[in-house]
Design an enzyme around this catalytic site. Structure first.
Site, PDB file in Angstrom:
ATOM      1  N   ARG A  21       0.992  -1.164  -0.025  1.00 44.70           N
ATOM      2  CA  ARG A  21       0.093   0.016  -0.001  1.00 44.70           C
ATOM      3  C   ARG A  21       0.952   1.079  -0.013  1.00 44.70           C
ATOM      4  O   ARG A  21       1.694   1.432   0.680  1.00 44.70           O
ATOM      5  CB  ARG A  21      -0.781   0.087   1.073  1.00 44.70           C
ATOM      6  CG  ARG A  21      -2.033  -1.085   1.156  1.00 44.70           C
ATOM      7  CD  ARG A  21      -2.736  -1.281   2.373  1.00 44.70           C
ATOM      8  NE  ARG A  21      -3.735  -2.392   2.219  1.00 44.70           N
ATOM      9  CZ  ARG A  21      -4.992  -2.303   2.422  1.00 44.70           C
ATOM     10  NH1 ARG A  21      -5.500  -1.170   2.742  1.00 44.70           N
ATOM     11  NH2 ARG A  21      -5.699  -3.516   2.294  1.00 44.70           N
ATOM     12  N   SER A 137     -21.725 -14.065  14.110  1.00 42.36           N
ATOM     13  CA  SER A 137     -21.143 -12.845  13.317  1.00 42.36           C
ATOM     14  C   SER A 137     -21.293 -13.094  11.822  1.00 42.36           C
ATOM     15  O   SER A 137     -21.029 -14.211  11.314  1.00 42.36           O
ATOM     16  CB  SER A 137     -19.616 -13.101  13.703  1.00 42.36           C
ATOM     17  OG  SER A 137     -19.038 -11.966  13.135  1.00 42.36           O
ATOM     18  N   SER A 189     -19.524  -1.448   3.997  1.00 40.79           N
ATOM     19  CA  SER A 189     -18.995  -0.536   3.203  1.00 40.79           C
ATOM     20  C   SER A 189     -18.399  -0.786   2.138  1.00 40.79           C
ATOM     21  O   SER A 189     -18.067   0.285   1.217  1.00 40.79           O
ATOM     22  CB  SER A 189     -17.888   0.333   4.108  1.00 40.79           C
ATOM     23  OG  SER A 189     -16.810  -0.762   4.311  1.00 40.79           O
ATOM     24  N   HIS A 217     -21.170   3.144   8.863  1.00 42.07           N
ATOM     25  CA  HIS A 217     -21.245   3.847   7.749  1.00 42.07           C
ATOM     26  C   HIS A 217     -22.704   4.604   7.479  1.00 42.07           C
ATOM     27  O   HIS A 217     -23.164   4.758   6.294  1.00 42.07           O
ATOM     28  CB  HIS A 217     -20.950   2.858   6.638  1.00 42.07           C
ATOM     29  CG  HIS A 217     -19.494   2.625   6.684  1.00 42.07           C
ATOM     30  ND1 HIS A 217     -18.680   3.511   5.808  1.00 42.07           N
ATOM     31  CD2 HIS A 217     -18.819   1.583   7.163  1.00 42.07           C
ATOM     32  CE1 HIS A 217     -17.440   2.963   6.133  1.00 42.07           C
ATOM     33  NE2 HIS A 217     -17.539   1.754   6.773  1.00 42.07           N
ATOM     34  N   THR A 245     -19.073   5.495  14.540  1.00 42.53           N
ATOM     35  CA  THR A 245     -17.903   6.252  14.604  1.00 42.53           C
ATOM     36  C   THR A 245     -18.269   7.737  14.682  1.00 42.53           C
ATOM     37  O   THR A 245     -19.196   8.093  14.306  1.00 42.53           O
ATOM     38  CB  THR A 245     -17.115   5.883  13.365  1.00 42.53           C
ATOM     39  OG1 THR A 245     -15.892   6.657  13.628  1.00 42.53           O
ATOM     40  CG2 THR A 245     -17.783   6.335  12.053  1.00 42.53           C
ATOM     41  N   LYS A 248     -16.609   9.459  10.548  1.00 39.28           N
ATOM     42  CA  LYS A 248     -16.991   9.397   9.121  1.00 39.28           C
ATOM     43  C   LYS A 248     -18.107  10.233   8.944  1.00 39.28           C
ATOM     44  O   LYS A 248     -17.642  11.462   8.556  1.00 39.28           O
ATOM     45  CB  LYS A 248     -17.226   7.794   8.490  1.00 39.28           C
ATOM     46  CG  LYS A 248     -16.062   7.188   8.812  1.00 39.28           C
ATOM     47  CD  LYS A 248     -16.112   5.481   8.864  1.00 39.28           C
ATOM     48  CE  LYS A 248     -14.865   4.808   8.857  1.00 39.28           C
ATOM     49  NZ  LYS A 248     -15.172   3.605   8.739  1.00 39.28           N
ATOM     50  N   THR A 277      -6.539   3.920  28.497  1.00 44.00           N
ATOM     51  CA  THR A 277      -5.861   5.046  27.595  1.00 44.00           C
ATOM     52  C   THR A 277      -6.276   6.398  27.817  1.00 44.00           C
ATOM     53  O   THR A 277      -7.503   6.328  28.362  1.00 44.00           O
ATOM     54  CB  THR A 277      -6.352   4.356  25.990  1.00 44.00           C
ATOM     55  OG1 THR A 277      -5.721   5.051  25.115  1.00 44.00           O
ATOM     56  CG2 THR A 277      -7.998   4.387  26.025  1.00 44.00           C
ATOM     57  N   THR A 278      -5.954   7.228  27.560  1.00 45.06           N
ATOM     58  CA  THR A 278      -6.215   8.533  27.480  1.00 45.06           C
ATOM     59  C   THR A 278      -7.437   8.939  26.772  1.00 45.06           C
ATOM     60  O   THR A 278      -7.652   8.349  25.597  1.00 45.06           O
ATOM     61  CB  THR A 278      -4.811   9.525  27.039  1.00 45.06           C
ATOM     62  OG1 THR A 278      -3.906   9.223  27.966  1.00 45.06           O
ATOM     63  CG2 THR A 278      -5.354  10.860  27.185  1.00 45.06           C
ATOM     64  N   THR A 363      -8.825  -6.038   1.560  1.00 45.86           N
ATOM     65  CA  THR A 363      -9.799  -5.515   2.165  1.00 45.86           C
ATOM     66  C   THR A 363     -11.231  -6.129   1.364  1.00 45.86           C
ATOM     67  O   THR A 363     -12.455  -6.281   1.837  1.00 45.86           O
ATOM     68  CB  THR A 363      -9.761  -4.045   1.600  1.00 45.86           C
ATOM     69  OG1 THR A 363      -8.701  -3.560   2.274  1.00 45.86           O
ATOM     70  CG2 THR A 363     -11.003  -3.355   2.199  1.00 45.86           C
TER      71      THR A 363
END
Ligand SMILES: *Cc1c(COP(=O)(O)O)cnc(C)c1O
Length: 426
Positions: A21, A137, A189, A217, A245, A248, A277-278, A363
């Site tokens: 990539r 799943s 997606s 999405h 999210t 997006k 984690t912060t 992907t």
């Protein structure tokens, strides 16, 4: 030991398979979305049009998000100052979680540093807390969900993509007393297809399973207030855990889940990916909240998004290009070969100043390599026509196939039965 050589060989293997990539060096121009400055390998700059952004509505450059971020950074500074436990829970983050709970009409919401982390943390923690849980799943679930399933260490069964008959068969074969968690997405997606959410909820009710949906999405883009496909179809109250999210459709950064208070409190208390984690910076939280609140009341972005996506599909389809039929804003153009897909992307950039990155294995499955086009409200009609001319010219130069692919090309090409290639796109 030649440590360096081992890493170089690993990367060479990817090069040989045509899946090495290369990232494009882009500088987005606030206020002129989707235009950006591109720099080639010699740092020569020129302006191009981006046609593959996941900032689906251009909210990353909307005046309300920019103002919220600038203003909050001015008042609260830039960092969060710690984990949520250690002084990281700032006021804008509290308000953001309230805004998200309200968006999905759930009792509570929990924000993570990314959508990826939210899936991994929530799925693994929820499944681990359910004694002897079994996870069902969808075959095409995103890499972050697969990671959550793996991380849980619980038993899993993979159902064929969007195949409710197969899901029923699997559910029927599981001891009724065992806790079950069904994990799926709303909009997938890469193919741009949509899950049969109502049917999956019916099965969950019949067999006593929890439902977990990834609306990454769809949030911001579907539903009267941007709550996603489940909101659009009046199904939000039938889903136990909604994941999304902030990066997006909402254009900022971060991930979240919304659910009842017991689930949120449990994930908050047990998930290491959340605890150690912060926290997200306050300015980022304020920008995300401004975006969500804006899209709860403004439907103009959604209306235009839909219009430009449809227009793109129509115009490219009429030009004889192999547009995969979808019912969403995602417009996949099938090339079917990794080398040609990369060549098409390079030619679009070099000759036409259009950026669409190639989507190759892993992907998407081999043989379904594609250009994945994501029109936004800011892609004008003229830009769509320019895109059409550019693609027609590239298709002719490279002699690319023009057959219109069947729907469900991806799932047909896959072998069911186990966790497949983690889809690394999105
Ligand atoms: C992008 C993506 C994610 C991860 O979200 P980020 O906020 O980018 O980490 C999760 N699920 C799906 C389906 C995605 O495409």
């Amino acid at each position: 030991m030649d440590y360096r050589g081992i890493f170089e060989d690993a990367v060479d293997a990817l090069r040989q398979e045509k899946r090495y990539r290369v990232f494009a060096d882009l500088e987005r121009i606030a206020g002129r979305f989707p235009r950006a400055v591109y720099r080639d390998t010699s740092d020569n700059a020129r302006e191009i049009t981006i046609w593959c952004s996941n900032d689906y509505l251009g909210m990353g450059q909307h005046p309300v998000t920019i103002a919220a971020m600038q203003e909050t950074a001015g008042k609260l500074g830039v960092g969060a100052g710690g984990t949520r436990n250690i002084s990281g829970t700032n006021r804008p983050l509290v308000e953001l979680e309230r805004s998200l709970a309200d968006l999905h009409r759930k009792e509570a919401a929990l924000v993570f540093t990314s959508g990826f982390v939210s899936n991994e943390a929530a799925i693994s923690t929820i499944a681990r807390l359910l004694p002897d849980c079994i996870i069902l799943s969808d075959q095409l679930n995103h890499a972050s969900m697969i990671q959550g399933v793996r991380q849980s260490g619980m038993e899993k069964k993979i159902f064929r993509h969007n195949d409710v008959a197969h899901l029923r068969e699997l559910l029927a074969g599981i001891d009724r007393k065992r806790p079950k968690l069904i994990c799926f997405e709303s909009v997938y997606s890469m193919d741009g297809d949509v899950a049969p959410i109502a049917e999956i909820c019916d099965l969950a009710a019949e067999f006593g399973a929890l439902t977990y949906i990834d609306e990454v999405h769809a949030v911001g883009m579907y539903g009267p207030r941007g709550g996603g496909i489940a909101e659009r179809d009046g199904l939000m109250d039938r889903i136990d855990i909604i994941e999304g999210t902030l990066a997006k459709g909402f254009g900022v950064m971060g991930g979240y889940i919304a659910a009842n208070r017991a689930i949120i409190d449990a994930v908050r208390s047990y998930a290491p990916e959340f605890i150690f984690t912060t926290a997200l910076p306050p300015a980022l939280c304020a920008a995300a909240r401004a975006s969500i609140e804006h899209l709860k009341t403004s439907s103009e972005e959604r209306r235009l998004h839909k219009r430009q996506a449809q227009l793109t599909k129509d115009i490219l389809g009429d030009a004889g290009l192999p547009v995969m039929p979808t019912s969403t804003h995602i417009v996949p153009l099938i090339v079917g070969d990794a080398r040609l897909c990369k060549a098409a992307s390079d030619m679009l950039l070099e000759k036409h100043n259009i950026y669409i990155q190639p989507i190759n294995y892993p992907t998407v499955p081999k043989g379904t390599e594609r250009l994945r086009i994501t029109p936004t409200p800011m892609h004008s009609d003229e830009m769509i026509i320019e895109l059409r001319h550019a693609l027609v010219s590239v298709w002719a130069s490279l002699e690319l196939p023009r057959e219109r692919p069947e729907t469900k090309i991806t799932s047909d090409k896959l072998v069911s039965g186990d966790l497949l290639l983690p889809t690394m796109g999105g």
